[in-house]
Design a protein around this motif. Structure first.
Motif, PDB file in Angstrom:
ATOM      1  N   ARG A  80       0.836  -1.209   0.000  1.00 48.23           N
ATOM      2  CA  ARG A  80       0.000   0.000   0.000  1.00 48.23           C
ATOM      3  C   ARG A  80       0.870   1.257   0.000  1.00 48.23           C
ATOM      4  NH1 ARG A  80      -3.264   3.156   4.530  1.00 48.23           N
ATOM      5  NH2 ARG A  80      -4.498   4.459   3.163  1.00 48.23           N
ATOM      6  N   ASN A  81       1.885   1.293   0.866  1.00 50.82           N
ATOM      7  CA  ASN A  81       2.790   2.443   0.879  1.00 50.82           C
ATOM      8  C   ASN A  81       3.521   2.593  -0.444  1.00 50.82           C
ATOM      9  OD1 ASN A  81       2.586   3.837   3.380  1.00 50.82           O
ATOM     10  ND2 ASN A  81       3.626   2.159   4.424  1.00 50.82           N
ATOM     11  N   ALA A  82       3.919   1.461  -1.013  1.00 48.55           N
ATOM     12  CA  ALA A  82       4.655   1.498  -2.282  1.00 48.55           C
ATOM     13  C   ALA A  82       3.767   1.992  -3.417  1.00 48.55           C
ATOM     14  CB  ALA A  82       5.207   0.115  -2.615  1.00 48.55           C
TER      15      ALA A  82
ATOM     16  N   LYS B 190     -10.871  -5.097   4.994  1.00 47.85           N
ATOM     17  CA  LYS B 190      -9.980  -3.947   4.771  1.00 47.85           C
ATOM     18  C   LYS B 190     -10.109  -3.438   3.336  1.00 47.85           C
ATOM     19  CE  LYS B 190      -5.912  -1.602   5.018  1.00 47.85           C
ATOM     20  NZ  LYS B 190      -5.984  -1.022   3.711  1.00 47.85           N
ATOM     21  N   PRO B 191     -10.407  -2.148   3.137  1.00 46.00           N
ATOM     22  CA  PRO B 191     -10.502  -1.641   1.769  1.00 46.00           C
ATOM     23  C   PRO B 191      -9.131  -1.581   1.111  1.00 46.00           C
ATOM     24  CG  PRO B 191     -10.670   0.153   3.345  1.00 46.00           C
ATOM     25  CD  PRO B 191     -10.642  -1.107   4.139  1.00 46.00           C
ATOM     26  N   HIS B 192      -9.077  -1.834  -0.173  1.00 47.91           N
ATOM     27  CA  HIS B 192      -7.813  -1.849  -0.900  1.00 47.91           C
ATOM     28  C   HIS B 192      -7.839  -0.718  -1.906  1.00 47.91           C
ATOM     29  CE1 HIS B 192      -7.198  -5.681   1.045  1.00 47.91           C
ATOM     30  NE2 HIS B 192      -8.394  -6.022   0.650  1.00 47.91           N
ATOM     31  N   SER B 193      -6.998   0.260  -1.692  1.00 47.88           N
ATOM     32  CA  SER B 193      -7.055   1.495  -2.460  1.00 47.88           C
ATOM     33  C   SER B 193      -6.165   1.475  -3.695  1.00 47.88           C
ATOM     34  CB  SER B 193      -6.631   2.656  -1.561  1.00 47.88           C
ATOM     35  OG  SER B 193      -5.406   2.355  -0.929  1.00 47.88           O
TER      36      SER B 193
ATOM     37  N   ARG C 107      -1.981  -7.305  -6.176  1.00 44.81           N
ATOM     38  CA  ARG C 107      -2.941  -7.151  -5.089  1.00 44.81           C
ATOM     39  C   ARG C 107      -3.951  -8.303  -4.952  1.00 44.81           C
ATOM     40  NH1 ARG C 107      -7.832  -5.907  -3.828  1.00 44.81           N
ATOM     41  NH2 ARG C 107      -8.459  -5.836  -5.996  1.00 44.81           N
ATOM     42  N   PRO C 108      -4.589  -8.775  -6.043  1.00 47.51           N
ATOM     43  CA  PRO C 108      -5.559  -9.868  -5.873  1.00 47.51           C
ATOM     44  C   PRO C 108      -4.948 -11.114  -5.250  1.00 47.51           C
ATOM     45  CG  PRO C 108      -5.775  -8.843  -8.037  1.00 47.51           C
ATOM     46  CD  PRO C 108      -4.519  -8.303  -7.433  1.00 47.51           C
TER      47      PRO C 108
END
Length: 855
Positions: free
Chosen positions: A492-494, A529-532, A514-515
């Motif tokens: 997420r940070n990356a 948890k939402p994945h942005s 991500r998936p």
């Protein structure tokens, strides 16, 4: 006053004397003379000065006040005989027929009507004060209703009660600010508290005394008693400091609670464990189906409960009363334990496991808390609840990180979600030191990298964040087993770092990863948890419409999960800010940006601070506030410099400034920014747009060779082709293709900010195509062009009508007739048009108008 009616007590129709040192409360006394309130009720426990307040009014208005204090044995008629006798104190010959009626035992209604008529004939205003209404005999409701029905216009009734209004009285009176004085109203104001303190010789600047006096919560008698003790001997001052516990032998608290029924006391006792009370929670723990009504009734006066959030129906119990019931619960440990277990069960059923664990911890029942801890760990991290992570580190360790230094890992994560960057740095150093000493440095590598990624991001070292993530190849993740789910925190940070650097290739790779990560997440810990990352990637490809919808959905999920701090939905807010700005909704865009800024700044996430501040600057420029926009950018640079942010953090600001300079046609500063910025997609487009150097693109063939990697690049290419096509029809063809993309994917500002060439194409197309989207753009082009003209040269609406008609080639006489004006008026307007445009003929006026996008 003459003969006293038999059975009347003069003492009960005489107002009590007002103490010489009693505070005059003018803001409350003003309610007695409110012409809109013919009935006034004062309701508060003993010690609030209700009777003294009414006595103050009586002392100020002796010629219009009738006083009556009921006796428990008074009959209905005796009540009225007391009122008549009280009236004769100010009107000696009032109702001479009463004695005769008394002997004949008159009909009650007949008596009330006759008495009301007697008052109505007076040439003055009368105020009847009923003190201690609680002492009225049972069955007096009929009398109250009868009097309310016949009460004359020149009579005001004032009722004083220790307890709340009964249902019977509520039927007669809809309580409001005009006709009701509650315990909350009777509380002392800060100014009144200072006055009382000065009376006792206590300085208002005495911090220690003020802290003690604050415990009274504005309760007049309690406040005065504390002041007396604080101004007395050392022993009395010591007693004052224990006043909250003892509260003068619980005398005042008991008085406050005497008006409650046993049912109401039990209701409040069951709620004493709650800090925030909702009707739903109150019903569940009290098992009272009338809990909502009871809660609203007990909170009306502001004495027992205070409503702290009207929209969400949230209440809190009065602090002193809460402590009273908590003490009662402590004296009955079995009942308290059962109540706590019930409350924990209620919280668990509501999905609020954190509050349930809080209760188990207070009970000393870690055995009950442990099964829930693994489930709530993620919630604690995502909500930034570092206090509970620290408090429960030992219990969480076996569930989260089953190693011999598991507690240190939990503590490290607690430091990770703390607001200050320094806390995370100290937490990382401690974790590495403990792990090294235990020979477990490699085993905690993923935890260390999660912390390093967060620290690097906060410092603006965005490329370093990407490097940390790049070490977690697919093969390495497979070897990590269940722990690979932790890679998502780094990813997420990356992804945010790649997005802010406009490294869309890396962002695409992370989106594909991500998936795989999500499918392996522990279902209880991470499934909600939402994945942005997806939202950022969709936005980067140029599909603003879908990106906006995705972001709005993510924002709802984030709100439901109470994501804060490090896990706040910055990505979704960034997408919403930019897509709304692009659609022209700068107010909505700034609102989203400012809400994100508060959280980002408080947690020292400086790249997001740079991004959202730059978006606000862009919005201000779009509003026409050019100077303010550049000032915001300057202040943001100063803020990042002060916090020693890496140069990559400044790139975010520089790129936004370049976009603004480009739109403002600021050539010199724009060239400087172009020279030092990496060639990101945004920078490349500005170069290709040929704003600064006409030599950079020599032909439409060269533009046609530009790639079309995504929606945005295709749109940019079509705009360039439209602006650089020699043929008007070809320019319109390219522009129309661009506008279709803009309509489909949610664009507007990209066209309006292009300048005169593209804006003229929009106006030409609007004249020949009846498309709502196109006409809206043309309207905005004209409005913005109109705003840029100085007031003395701005055309009026009538002059614009004439100018547009001139362009049609119609004769002046026909134009005047169609506008319903005379030829002389027409000529006057025409002279003004020529003067303001600097034109000398019809043809030149039309040409200038087209150049200025007025037609």
């Amino acid at each position: 006053m003459g003969e006293v009616i038999a059975g009347v007590s003069l003492a009960r129709i005489t107002p009590p004397p007002v103490p010489s040192n009693f505070l005059f409360r003018d803001h409350l006394l003003a309610k007695f003379s409110n012409p809109e309130a013919r009935t006034l009720f004062i309701s508060a426990p003993s010690g609030y000065g209700k009777t003294t307040l009414a006595a103050q009014w009586a002392a100020q208005h002796p010629e219009e006040t009738i006083w009556y204090t009921p006796g428990a044995g008074d009959s209905i008629l005796e009540i009225y005989f007391h009122i008549v006798q009280a009236a004769r104190k100010i009107i000696p010959d009032f109702a001479p027929w009463v004695q005769k009626m008394k002997k004949n035992e008159p009909d009650l209604k007949e008596f009330v009507v006759a008495l009301a008529n007697e008052f109505a004939q007076l040439d003055r205003q009368i105020t009847i004060i009923f003190d201690h209404l609680d002492d009225l005999p049972k069955g007096s409701g009929q009398m109250s209703r009868m009097w309310a029905e016949h009460q004359p216009m020149n009579v005001r009734s004032v009722g004083i009660r220790r307890s709340m209004l009964t249902p019977e009285l509520t039927e007669l009176l809809v309580p409001s600010a005009q006709n009701y004085i509650s315990a909350a109203d009777m509380r002392l104001t800060s100014e009144e508290e200072v006055q009382i303190m000065e009376t006792f010789g206590i300085s208002a600047s005495d911090v220690q005394s003020r802290e003690i006096l604050a415990k009274a919560q504005g309760w007049p008698s309690a406040f005065a008693l504390l002041c007396k003790r604080l101004s007395g001997s050392k022993e009395e001052q010591l007693a004052a400091r224990h006043f909250l516990v003892n509260l003068d032998g619980t005398n005042l608290l008991n008085k406050a609670l005497t008006s409650l029924s046993d049912e109401e006391r039990n209701f409040m006792k069951r709620l004493a464990l709650l800090d925030i009370i909702t009707p739903e929670l109150a019903e569940a723990i009290s098992q009272d189906p009338q809990a909502k009504i009871r809660l609203a009734r007990l909170s009306f006066e502001g004495l027992y409960f205070n409503c702290i959030n009207l929209d969400n129906e949230e209440y809190e119990m009065n602090g002193l009363i809460k402590e009273k019931f908590e003490a009662e619960l402590a004296g009955d440990p079995a009942f308290k334990r059962d109540l706590q277990l019930l409350l924990a069960e209620i919280y668990s059923e509501k999905g609020d496991e954190i509050s349930a664990v809080d209760i188990f911890q207070k009970m000393g029942r870690s055995d009950l808390a442990e099964p829930i801890l693994k489930k709530i760990y993620a919630k604690l991290v995502y909500s930034g609840d570092h206090s509970r992570l620290t408090l429960w580190a030992k219990e969480l360790a076996p569930q989260v990180a089953p190693t011999e230094i598991g507690e240190e890992i939990v503590l490290a994560f607690a430091s990770l979600v703390m607001p200050k960057l320094e806390d995370a740095q100290i937490g990382l150093e401690r974790l590495e030191s403990v792990a090294k000493a235990a020979g477990l440095l490699d085993e905690v590598e993923i935890y260390r990298d999660i912390m390093k990624a967060k620290i690097a991001f906060s410092q603006g070292r965005l490329s370093d964040v990407k490097k940390i993530q790049s070490r977690y190849t697919e093969a390495k993740q497979l070897a990590m087993g269940e722990a690979k789910e932790l890679v998502a925190a780094i990813t997420r940070n990356a992804s945010a770092a790649a997005f802010l650097l406009e490294d869309f290739e890396t962002l695409s790779e992370l989106t594909l990863m991500r998936p795989q990560l999500v499918s392996e997440f522990h279902p209880e810990r991470f499934s909600k948890k939402p994945h942005s990352i997806n939202g950022l990637y969709i936005f980067a490809t140029g599909d603003f419409r879908q990106a906006r919808e995705y972001a709005q959905n993510e924002l709802q999920i984030a709100s439901r999960l109470n994501l804060r701090g490090l896990y706040y939905p910055y990505e979704s807010l960034y997408v919403l800010t930019e897509t709304l700005r692009e659609l022209g909704d700068v107010d909505g865009a700034i609102t989203y940006a400012e809400s994100a800024l508060i959280e980002a700044r408080s947690h020292e996430l400086w790249p997001w601070v740079a991004g959202f501040q730059s978006k606000i600057a862009y919005c201000e420029f779009q509003r026409g506030n050019k100077t303010l926009a550049f000032e915001i950018l300057r202040q943001t640079r100063d803020e990042l410099l002060k916090n020693q942010v890496h140069s990559e953090g400044f790139r975010i600001i520089d790129e936004h400034e370049l976009v603004i300079r480009s739109a403002a046609k600021d050539l010199s500063r724009g060239k400087e920014l172009l020279a030092r910025l990496p060639k990101t997609p945004t920078v490349e487009f500005i170069l290709q747009a040929n704003i600064y150097s006409k030599k950079s693109i020599r032909s439409t063939e060269e533009i046609a060779a530009i790639g079309e990697e995504n929606i945005r690049t295709k749109l940019n290419k079509l705009i360039l082709l439209a602006e650089n096509s020699g043929s008007s029809s070809l320019a319109q063809e390219h522009a129309m293709a661009a506008l279709r993309i803009g309509f489909e994917f949610g664009y507007q500002e990209i066209f309006l900010s292009r300048g005169d060439v593209f804006n003229q194409i929009i106006l030409d197309l609007a004249a020949t195509h009846s498309l709502v989207y196109l006409e809206n753009l043309a309207t905005l082009v004209r409005e913005r062009s109109f705003k840029e003209v100085s007031d003395d040269r701005r055309l009026t609406s009538r002059e614009l009508d004439i100018l547009r008609n001139l362009a049609t080639g119609r004769p002046l006489i026909q134009i005047a007739k169609s506008l319903h004006i005379s030829q002389n008026t027409m000529k006057t307007h025409l002279r003004n048009v020529y003067r303001k445009l600097g034109a000398d003929s019809r043809d030149s006026a039309t040409k200038i108008a087209r150049d200025q996008l007025l037609i």
